[in-house]
Design a protein around this motif. Structure first.
Motif, PDB file in Angstrom:
ATOM      1  N   PRO A  57       0.832  -1.198   0.000  1.00  0.00           N
ATOM      2  CA  PRO A  57       0.000   0.000   0.000  1.00  0.00           C
ATOM      3  C   PRO A  57       0.867   1.249   0.000  1.00  0.00           C
ATOM      4  CG  PRO A  57       0.031  -0.968   2.172  1.00  0.00           C
ATOM      5  CD  PRO A  57       0.812  -1.879   1.292  1.00  0.00           C
ATOM      6  N   ASN A  58       0.348   2.325  -0.572  1.00  0.00           N
ATOM      7  CA  ASN A  58       1.093   3.578  -0.625  1.00  0.00           C
ATOM      8  C   ASN A  58       0.849   4.337   0.674  1.00  0.00           C
ATOM      9  OD1 ASN A  58       2.345   5.919  -1.303  1.00  0.00           O
ATOM     10  ND2 ASN A  58       1.538   5.960  -3.377  1.00  0.00           N
ATOM     11  N   ILE A  59       1.646   4.044   1.721  1.00  0.00           N
ATOM     12  CA  ILE A  59       1.353   4.599   3.039  1.00  0.00           C
ATOM     13  C   ILE A  59       1.553   6.105   3.082  1.00  0.00           C
ATOM     14  CG2 ILE A  59       1.653   2.589   4.511  1.00  0.00           C
ATOM     15  CD1 ILE A  59       4.566   3.523   4.892  1.00  0.00           C
ATOM     16  N   PHE A  60       2.484   6.620   2.243  1.00  0.00           N
ATOM     17  CA  PHE A  60       2.708   8.069   2.247  1.00  0.00           C
ATOM     18  C   PHE A  60       1.434   8.808   1.878  1.00  0.00           C
ATOM     19  CE2 PHE A  60       6.732   6.037   1.308  1.00  0.00           C
ATOM     20  CZ  PHE A  60       7.520   6.581   2.291  1.00  0.00           C
ATOM     21  N   ARG A  61       0.813   8.326   0.787  1.00  0.00           N
ATOM     22  CA  ARG A  61      -0.386   8.978   0.327  1.00  0.00           C
ATOM     23  C   ARG A  61      -1.521   8.784   1.332  1.00  0.00           C
ATOM     24  NH1 ARG A  61      -2.151   8.104  -5.751  1.00  0.00           N
ATOM     25  NH2 ARG A  61      -0.144   9.041  -6.154  1.00  0.00           N
ATOM     26  N   PHE A  62      -1.535   7.612   1.972  1.00  0.00           N
ATOM     27  CA  PHE A  62      -2.583   7.345   2.959  1.00  0.00           C
ATOM     28  C   PHE A  62      -2.488   8.331   4.113  1.00  0.00           C
ATOM     29  CE2 PHE A  62      -3.743   5.185   6.943  1.00  0.00           C
ATOM     30  CZ  PHE A  62      -5.087   4.999   6.699  1.00  0.00           C
ATOM     31  N   PHE A  63      -1.264   8.509   4.680  1.00  0.00           N
ATOM     32  CA  PHE A  63      -1.119   9.436   5.793  1.00  0.00           C
ATOM     33  C   PHE A  63      -1.396  10.867   5.345  1.00  0.00           C
ATOM     34  CE2 PHE A  63       1.503   6.003   7.789  1.00  0.00           C
ATOM     35  CZ  PHE A  63       0.611   5.785   8.820  1.00  0.00           C
ATOM     36  N   GLY A  64      -0.968  11.187   4.108  1.00  0.00           N
ATOM     37  CA  GLY A  64      -1.262  12.508   3.569  1.00  0.00           C
ATOM     38  C   GLY A  64      -2.753  12.760   3.527  1.00  0.00           C
ATOM     39  N   ALA A  65      -3.517  11.741   3.066  1.00  0.00           N
ATOM     40  CA  ALA A  65      -4.968  11.899   2.962  1.00  0.00           C
ATOM     41  C   ALA A  65      -5.587  12.036   4.347  1.00  0.00           C
ATOM     42  CB  ALA A  65      -5.566  10.709   2.225  1.00  0.00           C
ATOM     43  N   VAL A  66      -5.060  11.264   5.328  1.00  0.00           N
ATOM     44  CA  VAL A  66      -5.597  11.345   6.689  1.00  0.00           C
ATOM     45  C   VAL A  66      -5.369  12.742   7.255  1.00  0.00           C
ATOM     46  CG1 VAL A  66      -5.281  10.534   9.049  1.00  0.00           C
ATOM     47  CG2 VAL A  66      -5.425   8.894   7.190  1.00  0.00           C
ATOM     48  N   ILE A  67      -4.129  13.271   7.063  1.00  0.00           N
ATOM     49  CA  ILE A  67      -3.824  14.617   7.576  1.00  0.00           C
ATOM     50  C   ILE A  67      -4.713  15.643   6.889  1.00  0.00           C
ATOM     51  CG2 ILE A  67      -2.047  16.395   7.725  1.00  0.00           C
ATOM     52  CD1 ILE A  67       0.002  14.080   7.837  1.00  0.00           C
ATOM     53  N   ALA A  68      -4.874  15.488   5.560  1.00  0.00           N
ATOM     54  CA  ALA A  68      -5.678  16.453   4.810  1.00  0.00           C
ATOM     55  C   ALA A  68      -7.126  16.424   5.287  1.00  0.00           C
ATOM     56  CB  ALA A  68      -5.606  16.137   3.323  1.00  0.00           C
ATOM     57  N   ALA A  69      -7.659  15.212   5.510  1.00  0.00           N
ATOM     58  CA  ALA A  69      -9.045  15.108   5.976  1.00  0.00           C
ATOM     59  C   ALA A  69      -9.196  15.761   7.345  1.00  0.00           C
ATOM     60  CB  ALA A  69      -9.465  13.643   6.026  1.00  0.00           C
ATOM     61  N   GLY A  70      -8.169  15.544   8.208  1.00  0.00           N
ATOM     62  CA  GLY A  70      -8.206  16.162   9.531  1.00  0.00           C
ATOM     63  C   GLY A  70      -8.164  17.675   9.431  1.00  0.00           C
ATOM     64  N   ALA A  71      -7.295  18.176   8.539  1.00  0.00           N
ATOM     65  CA  ALA A  71      -7.171  19.613   8.376  1.00  0.00           C
ATOM     66  C   ALA A  71      -8.473  20.213   7.873  1.00  0.00           C
ATOM     67  CB  ALA A  71      -6.032  19.919   7.402  1.00  0.00           C
ATOM     68  N   ASN A  72      -9.113  19.475   6.939  1.00  0.00           N
ATOM     69  CA  ASN A  72     -10.377  19.949   6.397  1.00  0.00           C
ATOM     70  C   ASN A  72     -11.438  20.045   7.491  1.00  0.00           C
ATOM     71  OD1 ASN A  72     -12.078  20.597   4.071  1.00  0.00           O
ATOM     72  ND2 ASN A  72     -13.120  18.713   4.629  1.00  0.00           N
ATOM     73  N   MET A  73     -11.389  19.056   8.407  1.00  0.00           N
ATOM     74  CA  MET A  73     -12.365  19.019   9.492  1.00  0.00           C
ATOM     75  C   MET A  73     -12.211  20.242  10.399  1.00  0.00           C
ATOM     76  SD  MET A  73     -13.055  15.565  11.608  1.00  0.00           S
ATOM     77  CE  MET A  73     -12.955  14.466  10.231  1.00  0.00           C
ATOM     78  N   PHE A  74     -10.929  20.681  10.578  1.00  0.00           N
ATOM     79  CA  PHE A  74     -10.705  21.852  11.420  1.00  0.00           C
ATOM     80  C   PHE A  74     -10.756  23.153  10.625  1.00  0.00           C
ATOM     81  CE2 PHE A  74      -8.813  18.489  14.033  1.00  0.00           C
ATOM     82  CZ  PHE A  74      -9.530  18.721  15.197  1.00  0.00           C
ATOM     83  N   GLY A  75     -11.337  23.080   9.438  1.00  0.00           N
ATOM     84  CA  GLY A  75     -11.610  24.300   8.702  1.00  0.00           C
ATOM     85  C   GLY A  75     -10.455  24.844   7.894  1.00  0.00           C
ATOM     86  N   SER A  76      -9.540  23.957   7.451  1.00  0.00           N
ATOM     87  CA  SER A  76      -8.442  24.438   6.619  1.00  0.00           C
ATOM     88  C   SER A  76      -8.967  24.794   5.234  1.00  0.00           C
ATOM     89  CB  SER A  76      -7.357  23.372   6.523  1.00  0.00           C
ATOM     90  OG  SER A  76      -6.443  23.725   5.520  1.00  0.00           O
ATOM     91  N   GLU A  77      -8.469  25.891   4.664  1.00  0.00           N
ATOM     92  CA  GLU A  77      -8.933  26.330   3.349  1.00  0.00           C
ATOM     93  C   GLU A  77      -8.192  25.611   2.229  1.00  0.00           C
ATOM     94  OE1 GLU A  77     -10.893  29.711   2.756  1.00  0.00           O
ATOM     95  OE2 GLU A  77     -11.727  28.704   4.519  1.00  0.00           O
ATOM     96  N   PRO A 132      -0.966  23.103  -3.220  1.00  0.00           N
ATOM     97  CA  PRO A 132       0.463  22.768  -3.122  1.00  0.00           C
ATOM     98  C   PRO A 132       1.204  23.523  -2.016  1.00  0.00           C
ATOM     99  CG  PRO A 132      -0.057  23.826  -5.225  1.00  0.00           C
ATOM    100  CD  PRO A 132      -1.351  23.532  -4.576  1.00  0.00           C
ATOM    101  N   SER A 133       0.620  24.592  -1.453  1.00  0.00           N
ATOM    102  CA  SER A 133       1.346  25.307  -0.397  1.00  0.00           C
ATOM    103  C   SER A 133       1.246  24.609   0.951  1.00  0.00           C
ATOM    104  CB  SER A 133       0.805  26.731  -0.284  1.00  0.00           C
ATOM    105  OG  SER A 133      -0.555  26.682   0.096  1.00  0.00           O
ATOM    106  N   ALA A 134       0.342  23.633   1.102  1.00  0.00           N
ATOM    107  CA  ALA A 134       0.234  22.922   2.372  1.00  0.00           C
ATOM    108  C   ALA A 134       1.470  22.054   2.585  1.00  0.00           C
ATOM    109  CB  ALA A 134      -1.011  22.055   2.379  1.00  0.00           C
ATOM    110  N   TRP A 135       1.929  21.924   3.838  1.00  0.00           N
ATOM    111  CA  TRP A 135       3.198  21.210   4.080  1.00  0.00           C
ATOM    112  C   TRP A 135       3.081  19.718   3.783  1.00  0.00           C
ATOM    113  CZ3 TRP A 135       3.153  17.279   7.633  1.00  0.00           C
ATOM    114  CH2 TRP A 135       2.073  17.268   8.526  1.00  0.00           C
ATOM    115  N   TYR A 136       1.846  19.173   3.879  1.00  0.00           N
ATOM    116  CA  TYR A 136       1.686  17.730   3.662  1.00  0.00           C
ATOM    117  C   TYR A 136       1.407  17.395   2.206  1.00  0.00           C
ATOM    118  CZ  TYR A 136      -2.879  19.713   4.662  1.00  0.00           C
ATOM    119  OH  TYR A 136      -3.952  20.521   4.690  1.00  0.00           O
ATOM    120  N   SER A 137       1.488  18.380   1.294  1.00  0.00           N
ATOM    121  CA  SER A 137       1.119  18.094  -0.095  1.00  0.00           C
ATOM    122  C   SER A 137       2.103  17.139  -0.766  1.00  0.00           C
ATOM    123  CB  SER A 137       1.020  19.387  -0.889  1.00  0.00           C
ATOM    124  OG  SER A 137       2.299  19.960  -1.001  1.00  0.00           O
TER     125      SER A 137
END
Lengths: 237, 282, 83
Positions: free
Chosen positions: B102-122, B136-141
């Motif tokens: 499995p592509n764990i990098f992308r998985f963790f990236g997606a988890v962080i992104a979903a979390g950020a979205n939940m806390f109202g990240s633009e 692309p400016s997000a650090w986890y991109s």
């Protein structure tokens, strides 16, 4: 727009209508041999039915490929302003997968049937016969995998506006579809005879599997020619 | 279905020519080679009479291939070609199997992104309920953009490279074994006489062209067999995943096309390699 | 759909013909080679000691059975690239 939908529905019908032929006959053949073997060895019914279901499931793969393409085609929604030629691409995709799975379905049934025959004769060999059957059937599915590849490529590429290209694409679909019939059946014949031989002489299984795989690999050569011609017709011309 | 059509090419300019190559193919080939070399070094370090787990795995593979090569090529030549055959088999096997990781990098990236979205990240936008886009400016991109884990054998270049290598090895062996004269005579077939006057009009012999074409088609089919199977298998997994919106990873399909078809095709490729080399012997 | 002119029509039909030629041409050799390898497996089951001879004969037999498949390939390639 409506014309593309018309073509996609027609192609969906062709895909599953032709694609179901091979697997249905193949699975019926396995069941027939299983019933025949049951008549000889009623005590081994548990083993026979288990192996029969495994064999039929692998044979079913060809029809499932056709079903997947057919479902994609049924739910195909043309984009606004999409070229009318896309319809021919869809038709070609349907022809490729529909014709291409006939051989693999029929071919998958043959080793399954001979495996049933072997188990009916000597139920204690069922384990090695099952392994041999699955290896044979897996290699037999190659022709349908090629057909699926070409079909999915045809579904996903953008159509060209050249009418000569349209003829080439339909030719590519037919090349892959028709070309997969023979090698599919041929692979099945190899696996069938190899299974029969393993049933009679289980100790030589290693040698027989090896020879079977080489034989099947060479039998597939014409299938690969079809794939190459089809890819040339789709991409190069 | 964008994964199918998009080919990401990187280009380098060298001596006035532009060479393009597939980034993911190069990276994955190097990863496969690195894993093989590492495993070899680890096994070599603690080689023992009572084999460890990894040693017995390698012994199993080598014994199996040794049996095939020795029985086909004879003891002397079989042992000579064994390292090549083993390398080809293990490289293709690991190449075919690597995509089940499995592509764990992308998985963790997606988890962080979903979390950020939940806390109202633009920076994160959901295009549908299962796919998201990250600014692309997000650090986890960089995690999201990590290249796909793909089989090197999925690309035609790898397969053709391997099959052309084997073509050259087999024919070099044939020339060494039979001498250049007999080797060339082999192309004339049994019907056409190779003495006197007939020697000078050899180019009229239809069997010559048939034999040459046969050799070329052997190499082409050798490569396309592996390519078609692995590429087709990968395609099926992608299509089925996209049809069910990647809700469940199609485990059965991965097991069949990744593991089982992978080992069968690696075996087929290796067996045909042995067969092509053995054909040059006679 | 715009009209198709004579030269284009020939090219278009040649391409379609290339596909059909390769497709139909692959059926026969496929089944035939399958027969060869199948019977070779049967023979191997009976005489495993002759495996070298049987495998070699099988490969030669298949190579010759494949000749018509190669003819189809040549015709298809001529139709694509020459006509």
């Amino acid at each position: 727009m409506e014309t593309i939908t018309l073509f996609s529905i027609l192609a969906a019908g062709i895909a599953i209508g032709l694609g179901a032929i091979g697997s249905a006959i193949g699975e019926g053949f396995i069941a027939m041999k299983a019933v025949e073997a049951l008549g000889r060895q009623p005590n081994a019914s548990g083993k026979l039915i288990r192996v029969m279901i495994v064999g039929q499931a692998v044979t079913e793969a060809a029809a499932i490929f056709a079903l997947v393409v057919s479902l994609i085609l049924v739910f195909y929604t043309p984009e606004a302003g999409e070229s009318i030629y896309k319809g021919y691409y869809l038709l070609s995709a349907g022809l490729a997968i529909g014709l291409g799975t006939i051989g693999a379905g029929l071919g998958g049934g043959l080793p399954g049937g001979s495996c049933m025959e072997g188990i009916g004769r000597q139920p204690e060999n069922s384990d090695i016969l099952t392994i041999q059957m699955i290896v044979g059937q897996a290699v037999t599915q190659t022709s349908s995998i090629f057909a699926l590849t070409v079909s999915l490529i045809l579904l996903s590429i953008d159509p060209s506006n050249d009418i000569v290209k349209v003829f080439a694409v339909v030719g590519g679909g037919l090349a892959m579809g028709l070309g997969a019939i023979g090698p599919g059946i041929g692979d099945g014949l190899v696996a069938k005879n190899a299974n029969l031989a393993v049933g009679k002489n289980p100790r030589q299984m290693g040698l027989l599997t090896r020879t079977m795989v080489i034989g099947q690999a060479i039998t597939e050569t014409t299938d690969i020619y079809s794939l190459v011609v089809s890819l040339i017709l789709i991409f190069v011309v | 279905m964008d994964e199918l059509g998009v080919v990401k090419l990187a280009e380098i300019a060298l001596f006035g020519n532009v060479f393009s190559y597939h980034k993911s193919m190069i990276i994955m080939t190097w990863i496969v080679m690195a894993i093989l070399v590492l495993m070899a070094i680890i096994t070599r370090k603690k080689i023992n009479l009572i084999p460890s787990r990894i040693q017995s795995l390698f012994e199993l593979i080598i014994e199996f291939l040794d049996d095939i090569t020795v029985s086909t090529l004879g003891k002397k030549d079989g042992r000579k070609f064994l390292p090549l055959i083993c390398a080809v088999f293990m490289f293709i096997l690991l190449s075919n199997w690597i995509s089940i990781l499995p592509n764990i990098f992308r998985f963790f990236g997606a988890v962080i992104a979903a979390g950020a979205n939940m806390f109202g990240s633009e920076l994160v936008t959901f295009t549908s309920w299962a796919t998201l886009e990250v600014d692309p400016s997000a650090w986890y991109s960089f995690l999201i953009k990590f290249p796909n884990i793909e089989e090197p054998t999925k690309f035609l270049a790898t397969d053709l490279g391997l099959s052309i290598m084997i073509l050259i090895i087999a024919h070099t062996y044939g020339i060494r074994q039979n001498g250049i004269g007999n080797y060339l005579k082999g192309y004339m077939g049994d019907v056409w006489p190779t003495t006197g006057f007939w020697k000078f009009i050899f180019f009229l012999n239809p069997f010559l062209y048939m034999n040459i074409l046969g050799e070329i088609s052997n190499t082409v089919s050798h490569a396309f067999r592996l390519f078609g199977n692995i590429f087709g298998g990968g395609m099926i997994v992608v299509i089925v995943s996209s049809l069910i919106h990647s809700v469940i990873v199609p485990v059965g399909l991965l097991a069949f096309f990744g593991l089982f078809a992978g080992i069968v095709q690696a075996f087929v490729f290796t067996m045909l390699t042995v067969t092509y080399i053995a054909q040059q012997k006679a | 759909m715009e009209a198709i002119t004579g030269q284009e029509l020939i090219r278009a039909v040649a391409l379609l013909g290339a596909g059909i030629a390769m497709g139909l041409g692959a059926i026969g050799p496929g089944i035939g080679e399958g027969f060869v390898a199948g019977k070779a497996c049967e023979a191997l089951g009976k005489r495993p000691d002759q495996s070298q001879l049987i495998t070699r004969t099988m490969i030669i037999g298949q190579a010759i059975s494949e000749t018509t498949g190669i003819y189809s390939l040549i015709v298809a390639l001529i139709l694509i690239f020459v006509v």
